[in-house]
Design a protein around this motif. Structure first.
Motif, PDB file in Angstrom:
ATOM      1  N   PRO A   1       0.828  -1.214   0.000  1.00  0.00           N
ATOM      2  CA  PRO A   1       0.000   0.000   0.000  1.00  0.00           C
ATOM      3  C   PRO A   1       0.860   1.261   0.000  1.00  0.00           C
ATOM      4  CG  PRO A   1      -0.815  -1.583   1.607  1.00  0.00           C
ATOM      5  CD  PRO A   1       0.512  -2.101   1.131  1.00  0.00           C
ATOM      6  N   MET A   2       0.449   2.242  -0.818  1.00  0.00           N
ATOM      7  CA  MET A   2       1.204   3.488  -0.951  1.00  0.00           C
ATOM      8  C   MET A   2       0.282   4.677  -0.752  1.00  0.00           C
ATOM      9  SD  MET A   2       4.418   2.826  -1.686  1.00  0.00           S
ATOM     10  CE  MET A   2       5.033   4.266  -2.536  1.00  0.00           C
ATOM     11  N   PRO A   3       0.728   5.687   0.005  1.00  0.00           N
ATOM     12  CA  PRO A   3      -0.104   6.881   0.187  1.00  0.00           C
ATOM     13  C   PRO A   3      -0.253   7.650  -1.112  1.00  0.00           C
ATOM     14  CG  PRO A   3       2.078   7.243   1.087  1.00  0.00           C
ATOM     15  CD  PRO A   3       2.012   5.791   0.709  1.00  0.00           C
ATOM     16  N   LEU A   4      -1.439   8.200  -1.328  1.00  0.00           N
ATOM     17  CA  LEU A   4      -1.706   9.055  -2.480  1.00  0.00           C
ATOM     18  C   LEU A   4      -1.652  10.522  -2.045  1.00  0.00           C
ATOM     19  CD1 LEU A   4      -4.685   6.938  -3.884  1.00  0.00           C
ATOM     20  CD2 LEU A   4      -2.373   7.042  -4.825  1.00  0.00           C
ATOM     21  N   LEU A   5      -2.268  11.400  -2.808  1.00  0.00           N
ATOM     22  CA  LEU A   5      -2.369  12.843  -2.519  1.00  0.00           C
ATOM     23  C   LEU A   5      -1.044  13.584  -2.638  1.00  0.00           C
ATOM     24  CD1 LEU A   5      -4.814  12.896   0.551  1.00  0.00           C
ATOM     25  CD2 LEU A   5      -5.350  13.004  -1.890  1.00  0.00           C
ATOM     26  N   GLY A   6      -0.013  12.920  -3.182  1.00  0.00           N
ATOM     27  CA  GLY A   6       1.224  13.664  -3.421  1.00  0.00           C
ATOM     28  C   GLY A   6       1.017  14.821  -4.385  1.00  0.00           C
ATOM     29  N   GLY A   7       0.004  14.702  -5.227  1.00  0.00           N
ATOM     30  CA  GLY A   7      -0.297  15.779  -6.158  1.00  0.00           C
ATOM     31  C   GLY A   7      -0.690  17.070  -5.480  1.00  0.00           C
TER      32      GLY A   7
END
Length: 359
Positions: free
Chosen positions: A40-46
């Motif tokens: 699992p990898m966190p999103l919202l880096g954008g």
């Protein structure tokens, strides 16, 4: 350059905060059958990219000499809020394609309302074709923005891919803008801010990635590039028939091939698959890092061709376009983007050479 440094530093500082925030609210990418990551990898880096872009703009923009076209920059930021929010909601709640498209159209409409418009199209070997009717120019502009926005989103499949390709595209627009007889300082600034924000995020996103940009980043990068590709060529009002397409050559060609591939296989064009350029290169045995670097090289080649087309004569343009189209077709067939058995040009060449040898 102050804006470039500020945007990169802000992106580096904000990305770890977005990672923690994404984990806290459950905006996490869980591996599935299409994923190339295994945990699992966190999103919202954008959101870090978007916030770094906006904050650095307001830090530096008072020092820029404005003209009447610079309202488009405010439209980009306001529309960027809509597009980044749409992507962030999709990262968390997995929005339907219709809702995502609605957000993109609203964001495109905001940019148009601030003066962004395709009103002239330059066609090689022909005079400029003016578009005097708003009912043609406005839908054309919206279509371009939505199309490029989704194209960048579609190539966001490997660590560092979208951020790197977007940086190369923005750098190409920057060079084209600088080489114009009357360069627009605002276009140059926005390109530098976008490059800085993307590179700052790339520190954490290049393989092995610690965070993904998610749709919040891919949609914003596509949205910003679509606007800058109009602003950056001939002072925000003229779009060449070929130059912006080449600037965004990798995402546009991958998107068009995906549409054709899905049609040939009788699948809806909105259904995701593992036939994109990066998937096919990895299937040939290239690792993730090498695959990304190869696509960086392809994007840089497209960018170089776009720059040459703004400086050379039409016959050079024709030669470059023919080489690019032939290379795209042969490359797509070789790595199997259209399908393992759908290789018409390669099969034709094989038959031709076989006949030639038999004679």
């Amino acid at each position: 350059m102050i804006g470039f440094a500020a945007s990169m530093m802000l992106s580096v500082l904000l990305t770890p905060l977005m990672s923690k925030f994404a984990r806290k609210i459950g905006a996490v990418s869980i591996p599935n059958h299409r994923s190339v990551h295994t945990k699992p990898m966190p999103l919202l880096g954008g959101l870090a990219i978007f916030l770094a872009f906006v904050l650095s703009y307001f830090i530096v923009s008072p020092g820029i000499v404005y003209n009447d076209k610079d309202n488009v920059a405010i439209g980009l930021i306001l529309g960027g809020i809509v597009i980044a929010l749409t992507g962030a909601l999709d990262d968390k709640f997995d929005l339907s394609p219709k809702l995502k498209l609605l957000g993109q159209i609203i964001a495109a409409g905001i940019a148009v309302s601030f003066g962004l418009e395709i009103d002239v199209v330059n066609i090689p070997f022909s005079s400029s074709l003016p578009i005097n009717e708003a009912w043609i120019s406005i839908p054309l502009t919206v279509l371009w923005i939505v199309g490029v926005t989704n194209a960048i989103n579609l190539i966001d499949g490997l660590d560092g891919l979208s951020a790197g390709v977007s940086s190369i595209s923005a750098a190409t627009i920057l060079v084209v803008a600088v080489l114009m007889p009357y360069s627009n300082p605002m276009v140059i600034l926005l390109c530098l801010l976008l490059i800085g924000s993307s590179l700052g995020f790339l520190v954490f996103n290049f393989h092995p990635a610690k965070i993904f940009m998610g749709d919040s980043g891919a949609l914003f990068l596509g949205y910003a590039l679509s606007i800058l590709s109009i602003m950056g060529y001939k002072q925000a009002t003229i779009v060449s028939f070929l130059v912006p397409i080449l600037i965004l050559g990798v995402p546009i060609s991958d998107t068009m091939l995906a549409i054709v591939r899905r049609k040939l296989n009788n699948k809806p064009i909105t259904v995701a698959d593992k036939g994109h350029l990066h998937h096919c290169l990895m299937n040939l045995g290239f690792g993730m890092r090498k695959t990304v670097l190869i696509i960086y090289g392809i994007a840089a080649a497209f960018g170089l061709c776009a720059i040459l087309m703004t400086q050379k004569q039409n016959w050079v343009t024709v030669i470059l376009v023919v080489i690019i189209l032939c290379g795209l077709e042969l490359g797509a067939e070789f790595i199997g983007i259209m399908g393992k058995k759908k290789k018409p040009v390669i099969h034709f060449l094989q038959r031709t050479f076989a006949v030639g040898k038999s004679k």
